[in-house]
Design a protein around this motif. Structure first.
Motif, PDB file in Angstrom:
ATOM      1  N   VAL A 192       7.230  23.948  75.802  1.00  0.00           N
ATOM      2  CA  VAL A 192       7.287  24.755  77.025  1.00  0.00           C
ATOM      3  C   VAL A 192       8.569  25.571  77.072  1.00  0.00           C
ATOM      4  N   ALA A 197       6.476  29.961  71.179  1.00  0.00           N
ATOM      5  CA  ALA A 197       5.266  29.420  71.796  1.00  0.00           C
ATOM      6  C   ALA A 197       5.000  30.071  73.143  1.00  0.00           C
ATOM      7  N   VAL A 198       6.054  30.309  73.897  1.00  0.00           N
ATOM      8  CA  VAL A 198       5.917  30.897  75.238  1.00  0.00           C
ATOM      9  C   VAL A 198       5.314  32.291  75.170  1.00  0.00           C
ATOM     10  N   PHE A 200       3.597  33.498  72.772  1.00  0.00           N
ATOM     11  CA  PHE A 200       2.251  33.370  72.220  1.00  0.00           C
ATOM     12  C   PHE A 200       1.258  33.083  73.337  1.00  0.00           C
ATOM     13  N   VAL A 201       1.603  32.142  74.203  1.00  0.00           N
ATOM     14  CA  VAL A 201       0.732  31.800  75.327  1.00  0.00           C
ATOM     15  C   VAL A 201       0.602  32.978  76.286  1.00  0.00           C
ATOM     16  N   LEU A 204      -1.753  35.485  74.878  1.00  0.00           N
ATOM     17  CA  LEU A 204      -3.135  35.013  74.940  1.00  0.00           C
ATOM     18  C   LEU A 204      -3.723  35.194  76.335  1.00  0.00           C
ATOM     19  N   VAL A 205      -2.884  34.960  77.352  1.00  0.00           N
ATOM     20  CA  VAL A 205      -3.354  35.172  78.726  1.00  0.00           C
ATOM     21  C   VAL A 205      -3.685  36.647  78.949  1.00  0.00           C
ATOM     22  N   THR A 213      -2.176  35.744  84.874  1.00  0.00           N
ATOM     23  CA  THR A 213      -0.753  36.010  84.654  1.00  0.00           C
ATOM     24  C   THR A 213       0.093  35.542  85.834  1.00  0.00           C
ATOM     25  N   VAL A 216       0.778  32.010  85.379  1.00  0.00           N
ATOM     26  CA  VAL A 216       1.742  31.841  84.288  1.00  0.00           C
ATOM     27  C   VAL A 216       3.153  32.024  84.830  1.00  0.00           C
TER      28      VAL A 216
END
Length: 241
Positions: A192, A197-198, A200-201, A204-205, A213, A216
């Motif tokens: 997190v 990774a952040v 990337f997520v 994807l959203v 969003t 998010v």
């Protein structure tokens, strides 16, 4: 295993040599972003580029991607532009920009081209790129939900910078970690706060469900705000001992 980069290594270093000097960043970053960065570092070294060239390329690509997301936030919300177009652009653009950010440090360390000025440029470009990224996510959320509270946008933008501030502090002589375990479960939880990774997520959203969003933003505001409070408590406790 060889523990240091030798002079012979720097004449024609491989991606392994560059990746060996990575400074972490989290499970996703170490497994994907740092390796992609190592490939960029190899190419840059063979082209005779300096680390700052990669830093500035990262900035230009990151800004261009985020500005495009901002510009198309309204058309996506009105169904005039397919969400997948913007999401795919964000997914590729942000990840490549971040890999270049990983590559500049690797190139500097392996080739001995690191400098205080270069380090300052790197941090300043990171700040600029992340401000643009935050603006892109906020613009998408507001386009999808015009009633998005102003205070939420402000809190999201402010707490997002916690990641950047703490990463800079971690590089100093007084660095300390609240959770020192390197076990897989702990590293998965720490995703997190893994920048690779952040983003990337987030991409994807934008790709599959831009209407999410807003949530998010809420999630990252809570996570980063909570981490800030925990860090203050951890550091205060250590200073009072």
């Amino acid at each position: 295993m060889q523990s240091a980069i030798t002079l012979a290594d720097t004449s024609r270093p491989t991606a392994v040599h560059f990746h060996r000097t990575n400074r972490g960043g989290g499970l996703f970053s170490e497994s994907i972003s740092q390796w992609l960065g190592a490939a960029f570092a190899v190419a840059a070294h063979r082209l005779g580029l300096r680390p700052t060239a990669l830093t500035l390329t990262n900035l230009v690509l990151g800004l261009a991607t985020s500005v495009t997301v901002v510009a198309l936030a309204g058309p996506v919300a009105d169904d005039r532009v397919p969400a997948w177009v913007v999401g795919l652009l964000a997914l590729v653009g942000w990840q490549v920009a971040y890999a270049l950010d990983c590559a500049d440090g690797q190139l500097a360390r392996v080739t001995g081209q690191g400098s205080a000025a270069g380090a300052r440029v790197d941090v300043l470009c990171d700040v600029a790129a992340q401000i643009a990224l935050v603006a892109a996510l906020a613009a998408t959320a507001v386009a999808q939900f015009p009633s998005t509270p102003t205070w939420l946008v402000a809190a999201f933008a402010g707490t997002w910078m916690v990641n950047l501030v703490t990463s800079v502090m971690q590089a100093g002589p007084n660095a300390a970690s609240m959770v020192t375990s390197t076990s897989l479960p702990v590293r998965l939880v720490k995703l997190v706060r893994d920048y690779g990774a952040v983003i990337f997520v987030a991409a994807l959203v934008l790709l599959f469900a831009p209407a999410l969003t807003l949530w998010v933003m809420v999630a990252f505001t809570v996570v980063n705000g909570g981490f800030l409070l925990a860090s203050i408590a951890f550091s205060a406790r250590a200073s009072l001992r």
